[in-house]
Design an enzyme around this catalytic site. Structure first.
Site, mmCIF file in Angstrom:
data_model
loop_
_atom_site.group_PDB
_atom_site.id
_atom_site.type_symbol
_atom_site.label_atom_id
_atom_site.label_comp_id
_atom_site.label_asym_id
_atom_site.label_seq_id
_atom_site.Cartn_x
_atom_site.Cartn_y
_atom_site.Cartn_z
ATOM 1 N N ARG A 186 -18.476 13.332 -22.471
ATOM 2 C CA ARG A 186 -18.651 13.228 -23.924
ATOM 3 C C ARG A 186 -19.097 14.626 -24.350
ATOM 4 O O ARG A 186 -19.935 15.238 -23.696
ATOM 5 C CB ARG A 186 -19.751 12.215 -24.262
ATOM 6 C CG ARG A 186 -19.617 10.915 -23.483
ATOM 7 C CD ARG A 186 -18.962 9.820 -24.321
ATOM 8 N NE ARG A 186 -18.743 8.606 -23.557
ATOM 9 C CZ ARG A 186 -17.735 7.775 -23.736
ATOM 10 N NH1 ARG A 186 -16.825 8.039 -24.639
ATOM 11 N NH2 ARG A 186 -17.594 6.677 -23.024
ATOM 12 N N ASP A 242 -9.940 -1.186 -22.487
ATOM 13 C CA ASP A 242 -10.110 -2.277 -23.463
ATOM 14 C C ASP A 242 -8.817 -2.702 -24.150
ATOM 15 O O ASP A 242 -8.786 -3.721 -24.820
ATOM 16 C CB ASP A 242 -11.085 -1.858 -24.587
ATOM 17 C CG ASP A 242 -12.498 -1.673 -24.062
ATOM 18 O OD1 ASP A 242 -12.783 -2.194 -22.972
ATOM 19 O OD2 ASP A 242 -13.303 -1.022 -24.735
ATOM 20 N N ARG A 276 7.006 6.728 11.689
ATOM 21 C CA ARG A 276 6.614 5.343 11.981
ATOM 22 C C ARG A 276 7.395 4.439 11.024
ATOM 23 O O ARG A 276 7.715 4.855 9.918
ATOM 24 C CB ARG A 276 5.115 5.119 11.738
ATOM 25 C CG ARG A 276 4.206 5.891 12.667
ATOM 26 C CD ARG A 276 4.173 5.263 14.058
ATOM 27 N NE ARG A 276 3.246 5.969 14.945
ATOM 28 C CZ ARG A 276 3.561 7.042 15.660
ATOM 29 N NH1 ARG A 276 4.776 7.570 15.545
ATOM 30 N NH2 ARG A 276 2.675 7.581 16.471
ATOM 31 N N HIS A 311 7.386 -11.121 4.596
ATOM 32 C CA HIS A 311 7.008 -12.188 3.679
ATOM 33 C C HIS A 311 5.677 -12.015 2.981
ATOM 34 O O HIS A 311 5.330 -12.801 2.107
ATOM 35 C CB HIS A 311 7.075 -13.542 4.383
ATOM 36 C CG HIS A 311 8.473 -14.054 4.440
ATOM 37 N ND1 HIS A 311 9.402 -13.548 5.319
ATOM 38 C CD2 HIS A 311 9.119 -14.979 3.694
ATOM 39 C CE1 HIS A 311 10.561 -14.154 5.124
ATOM 40 N NE2 HIS A 311 10.428 -15.027 4.142
ATOM 41 N N ARG A 333 24.457 -11.080 -5.941
ATOM 42 C CA ARG A 333 23.359 -11.781 -6.608
ATOM 43 C C ARG A 333 22.439 -10.816 -7.378
ATOM 44 O O ARG A 333 21.226 -10.823 -7.213
ATOM 45 C CB ARG A 333 22.526 -12.563 -5.574
ATOM 46 C CG ARG A 333 23.350 -13.588 -4.820
ATOM 47 C CD ARG A 333 22.689 -14.016 -3.516
ATOM 48 N NE ARG A 333 21.330 -14.442 -3.708
ATOM 49 C CZ ARG A 333 20.929 -15.706 -3.777
ATOM 50 N NH1 ARG A 333 21.811 -16.670 -3.677
ATOM 51 N NH2 ARG A 333 19.659 -16.003 -3.931
#
Length: 783
Positions: free
Chosen positions: A88, A166, A656, A662, A736
C-alpha cells in the site's frame, strides 16, 4: 465486416518499454499474468521492466525498477501471491510522489504500464495517466529532464488487469484469484463437513468479501449451505426466526449438520453488521445446537493458483500487451477482462464508476439495484441459491402430474452429482415428480428406476463420480425395454447428464420416435465429461476438475526434479481424441509442448521440439514438461516420444514418463464444476417445464419436433439450447469430437510462452467495448 486478419507477430514493440507492477491486496494468479506480460513483451521486441513493491517501488526508483529477461519469470506460474511484491503506498497519493514516479519512469523510457490490482490501484493509475504531461512539464521546469524527453515521452499508456479474490469489479466475470480463493474455501468446507457430520454440529464460516458477497454466495451454492449472509442482499426483517426454523427443520429431516456462510461485510436491512459471532450466539441461544465458528481469513488469499486462474491470467496478460502495442494517445486507459469465454477490453473508468455505483446503492439501502448492478452472473447465482436451498412446504408447490426421469450416461465426471441435485430440486419446485435412473440406459432397460425426493440429494454437490451410477451403453439395443419402462412409469420427459455417449444416446432415441411413441417427449442433455469433447458446448461438467488434477500433478512432478540434474517429463493425459486437457493442461502447467490429435505433427516437429528443449536446458532452466494426449497419434506413442527425447537429449537432460490415467476422472469436483453443473442443470429443468406445457395436448405429452431434443451448452458468452439434430453437422463422429473447437485458438499462446516462434491470430481482440449499465452481459462460463 471482413477485417484483415491481425497477427500478433506482425505487431512490433521495438523501441517501447513496458513496466509491470502488482498493487493492492495480492491474489493467486498474479504471477501468471506477470509471466505472460514479460514473455509476450519480449516476444515483440519490447523492453520489459519489473516494478517491485507496487507504486512504492515506482516512487522509490533505483533497484525497484529492473529490466527483465525471459528466464526471470521461469517457474513462477505455480506460485501464489506475487513475486514482485505489492505494497500500500501513501506517497503515490500525493502529487509529489507521482512526480518522483514519473521521473523514475522517464529515466528508463517507460511509457507503457501494465497494472495488476484492484479498483483502487487502477484508479490511481488512471489519475497518473491524466496528470502525466503536466508532471513532465514540471520536471522539465525544475531542470530534472530536458525538453527533448518531454516530447519523446509525451504520453503514458495504461492497461489494467483486475487481481482481486473478491470478484468485486464490475465489467469482468471473473477477476484473477477468485477461482483459487473458492478452491481454498471449498477445501475447508469439505473438511469441516466430515467433522460436523460426526458430532451433529452447526458451523458458521466467515469468508472474505468486505463489500462483495461473491465468495460467500458461490461457496454456499457449491456446498449446499443452509444459509448465507451477503452485503448485497440482506435478510428480511425477522430473519432470526426464519433461519432458526430452517435449521431445526433440517435437523428434523435427519440432516446431521448445518453450514452457515457469512461474508465479512454482511449486513442486515438497516445496514447494521451481521457478524459470525452474532449468528453463532443466536443459534446457541434459540436452538441449543452445538455451534462452532471458523474464520477463514488469509488462507483464502494463499496457496497455488487454480488451473482456471492460470489460464485466465495468461490470456489477460497477452491481451494487455496487445492493448499497449495498439494504444494511441487518445485511447482511454482500459482493463482487459473476460466475458464468458471472450477476452475483452473495457474503459477503466467506466468499470470503476460502475463498481462504485454498487457500493452507493448498498449504502443507500437500494439492495435489489445493487444485485442487478453486480451483473447477470451474480444475479443468477443468487436466484439459483434461493431456488435450491429452501424447500417450500408441499402445500405451496404446484402439482403438474408430470414425471421427469434423470440419468447419467458415459464415464463418471466430477460435478455430475451437483447437476442431479439441481435437477431434482428445481424439478420438484416446478411441481414435477422426479425419477432417478440407476446405471444409465442399461439400468433404465432393467427397470432400475425410483422416485427421488428433495432430501435424498442433500450433500451431493461435493461428491465426486456419479452416485446414480453411470454406464457407457447406448440405448439402441434396449429400445423396446426402455420404451416399456417409460410407459410403466409414465415418464413425460428425460434429462440426460453425460458425455459423448449421452449425445449419441439422444440421437438414437429421437431416431426411434417413429417406432415408439414413448420417446415423443421433451429430452435435454447436459454435457458432463472430463474430455470436454461434446459438440455444442465450450465447456462440460468435469473438465475443470480434471484440468486441476493435471495441473497439480504437473506441479508436483516438476518439483520432484528440483535439485537433480536437468530433466524432461513426458506426461500422457486423457481425452480420447480431444486435445482439450493436454492443451489447456500445458498452458496451465507451463509446458514446453503438447501433442494433440487436432494438430497433426510429424517426426520433423518432434525433432524441432527436442532441439528447442536442448537449447533451453543450456540456460538456467532445469526442467522441461511435455504433454501428450492419449490418442494424438497411433505410432508416436508416449513410449516412442519418451525414447526419442531420451536418445536425443543424452548428455544434456534425462527423461521420465508418467501416464496420469483415471485420477483425472476422480476427486471432489472443483468449485467451477459444482456451480456450472448446478446452474446449467437448473436451467435445463426449467426448459423441460416449458416444453412440457407447450407439448401437453388432450391429456398427454406429445413432442416429436427436432427442437424438443436439445443439448444445453455454453457458447462464447451464452447458455444456449441446440437441437441435437442440428449439431450432427458439427460433429466428427469417428473421432468423437466437434469439428471446430474454440480452444485451438489458444494453442499459439502456449507455444509463444514456451519460447517458440509461431503465428498467432488475434483478430478477435481489440475492440474497446462499453460496460453495460443494465446487466445484459450473458450468463457465462464464469461461475
Amino acid at each position: 465486416m471482413d477485417h484483415q486478419p491481425k497477427f500478433f507477430e506482425n505487431l512490433s514493440g521495438a523501441g517501447k518499454a513496458i513496466g509491470v507492477l502488482t498493487s493492492g491486496g495480492d491474489a493467486q494468479g498474479m504471477n501468471a499474468a506477470v509471466r505472460a506480460v514479460v514473455r509476450m513483451g519480449i516476444y515483440v521486441n519490447a523492453k520489459v521492466y519489473f516494478i517491485y513493491e507496487g507504486y512504492q517501488g515506482m516512487v522509490d526508483g533505483g533497484d525497484n525498477i529492473v529490466e527483465v529477461s525471459w528466464e526471470s519469470v521461469s517457474s513462477i506460474l505455480q506460485v501464489g501471491g506475487t513475486v514482485i511484491g505489492s505494497a500500500r503506498c501513501k506517497p503515490f497519493r500525493t502529487r509529489e510522489g507521482r512526480l518522483q514516479a514519473a521521473f523514475n519512469l522517464v529515466q528508463r523510457g517507460i511509457t507503457n504500464l501494465c497494472v495488476i490490482g484492484g479498483d483502487g490501484s487502477l484508479t490511481g493509475a488512471n489519475l497518473f495517466r491524466e496528470e502525466w504531461s503536466g508532471l513532465l512539464e514540471e520536471l522539465a521546469h525544475k531542470g530534472k529532464i530536458d525538453a527533448e524527453a518531454v516530447k519523446k515521452y509525451a504520453y503514458l499508456n495504461i492497461v489494467g488487469m483486475v487481481g482481486s479474490i473478491d470478484n468485486d469489479f464490475c465489467g469482468t466475470d471473473m477477476t484473477i484469484g477468485t477461482d483459487s480463493a473458492l478452491h481454498r474455501i471449498i477445501e475447508v468446507v469439505d473438511a469441516i463437513m466430515t467433522t460436523a457430520q460426526s458430532h451433529q454440529r452447526t458451523f458458521v464460516l466467515e469468508v472474505m468479501g468486505r463489500h462483495c458477497g461473491y465468495l460467500a454466495l458461490v461457496s454456499a451454492l457449491a456446498c449446499g449451505a443452509d444459509w448465507v449472509f451477503i452485503p448485497e442482499y440482506p435478510p428480511e426483517e425477522g430473519w432470526e426466526d426464519s433461519m432458526c426454523v430452517k435449521l431445526s427443520e433440517n435437523r428434523a429431516r435427519k440432516k446431521r449438520l448445518n453450514i452457515i456462510i457469512v461474508a465479512e461485510g454482511a449486513i442486515d436491512c438497516h445496514n447494521k453488521p451481521i457478524t459470525s459471532e452474532k449468528v453463532k450466539d443466536l443459534v446457541v441461544q434459540r436452538l441449543g445446537f452445538d455451534t462452532r465458528v471458523t474464520i477463514l481469513g488469509h488462507v483464502q488469499r494463499g496457496g497455488t493458483p487454480s488451473a482456471f486462474d492460470r489460464i485466465l491470467a495468461s490470456r489477460m496478460g497477452v491481451e494487455a500487451v496487445l492493448a499497449l502495442l495498439e494504444a494511441t494517445p487518445d485511447t482511454p486507459a482500459c482493463v482487459v477482462s473476460l466475458s464468458g469465454n471472450q477476452a475483452v477490453r473495457l474503459p477503466l473508468m467506466e468499470c470503476v464508476q460502475m463498481t462504485q455505483e454498487v457500493q452507493k446503492a448498498m449504502d443507500e439501502g437500494r439492495f435489489l439495484e445493487a444485485v442487478r448492478l453486480r451483473g447477470r452472473s451474480f444475479e443468477n447465482n443468487l436466484n439459483t441459491y434461493k431456488l435450491l436451498s429452501h424447500k417450500k412446504p408441499d402445500s405451496e408447490l404446484p402439482k403438474t402430474n408430470f414425471n421427469v426421469a434423470v440419468l447419467n450416461v458415459g464415464a463418471p465426471a466430477a460435478g455430475m452429482n451437483a447437476a442431479v441435485r439441481a435437477a431434482v430440486r428445481v424439478g420438484m419446485t416446478e411441481g414435477h415428480k422426479i425419477f432417478a435412473v440407476i446405471d444409465g440406459f442399461e439400468g433404465f432397460a432393467r427397470g432400475k428406476i425410483k422416485e427421488i425426493s428433495w432430501g435424498d440429494v442433500g450433500g451431493w454437490t461435493g461428491q465426486g463420480g456419479s452416485i446414480l451410477g453411470t454406464k457407457r451403453t447406448l440405448p439402441a439395443k434396449y429400445l423396446e425395454k426402455i420404451a416399456d419402462q417409460m410407459r410403466t412409469n409414465n415418464i413425460n420427459a428425460l434429462m440426460v447428464i453425460g458425455g459423448f455417449e449421452a449425445y449419441l444416446g439422444l440421437l438414437e432415441l429421437s431416431a426411434a420416435r417413429e417406432k415408439y411413441d414413448e420417446f415423443c417427449v421433451p429430452m435435454v442433455m447436459v454435457p458432463a465429461t472430463v474430455s470436454n469433447n461434446v459438440p455444442g458446448s465450450d465447456f462440460s461438467i468435469g473438465a475443470d476438475t480434471a484440468l486441476n488434477t493435471i495441473t497439480d500433478t504437473c506441479d508436483r512432478i516438476k518439483q520432484s526434479a528440483s535439485g537433480t540434474k536437468r530433466r524432461v517429463f513426458i506426461i500422457e493425459t486423457m481425452g480420447g481424441y480431444c486435445g482439450y486437457l493436454a492443451n489447456m493442461g500445458a498452458l496451465a502447467a507451463g509446458a514446453d509442448a503438447a501433442y494433440i490429435f487436432e494438430e497433426q505433427f510429424d517426426i520433423r516437429e518432434l525433432q524441432a521440439n527436442v532441439e528447442h528443449l536442448t537449447e533451453k536446458m543450456k540456460t538456467s532452466i532445469q526442467r522441461g514438461l511435455v504433454l501428450r494426449n492419449e490418442n494424438c497419434n497411433e505410432n508416436y506413442t508416449t513410449d516412442f516420444i519418451y525414447q526419442l527425447y531420451s536418445e536425443e537429449g543424452k548428455g544434456v537432460f534425462d527423461c521420465r514418463k508418467n501416464v496420469l490415467g483415471h485420477m483425472q476422472q476422480g476427486g471432489a469436483p472443483s468449485p467451477f464444476d459444482r456451480n456450472f453443473g448446478t446452474k446449467i442443470s437448473a436451467k435445463a429443468m426449467q426448459w423441460i417445464s416449458k416444453k412440457l406445457k407447450e407439448t401437453y395436448r388432450k391429456g398427454k405429452v406429445f413432442a416429436n419436433t427436432d427442437d424438443s431434443v436439445c443439448l444445453l451448452g455454453m457458447r462464447r458468452r451464452n447458455l444456449v439450447f441446440q437441437p441435437v439434430a442440428e449439431l450432427k453437422s458439427e460433429t466428427d463422429f469417428i473421432h468423437r469430437i466437434p469439428k471446430e473447437q474454440w480452444w485451438l485458438k489458444l494453442r499459439p499462446l502456449m507455444k509463444i510462452l514456451a519460447k517458440y516462434k509461431t503465428s498467432y491470430d488475434v483478430s478477435d481482440s481489440g475492440q474497446l467495448e462499453h460496460v453495460a449499465m443494465l446487466p445484459k452481459e450473458a450468463e457465462t462460463g464464469a461461475i
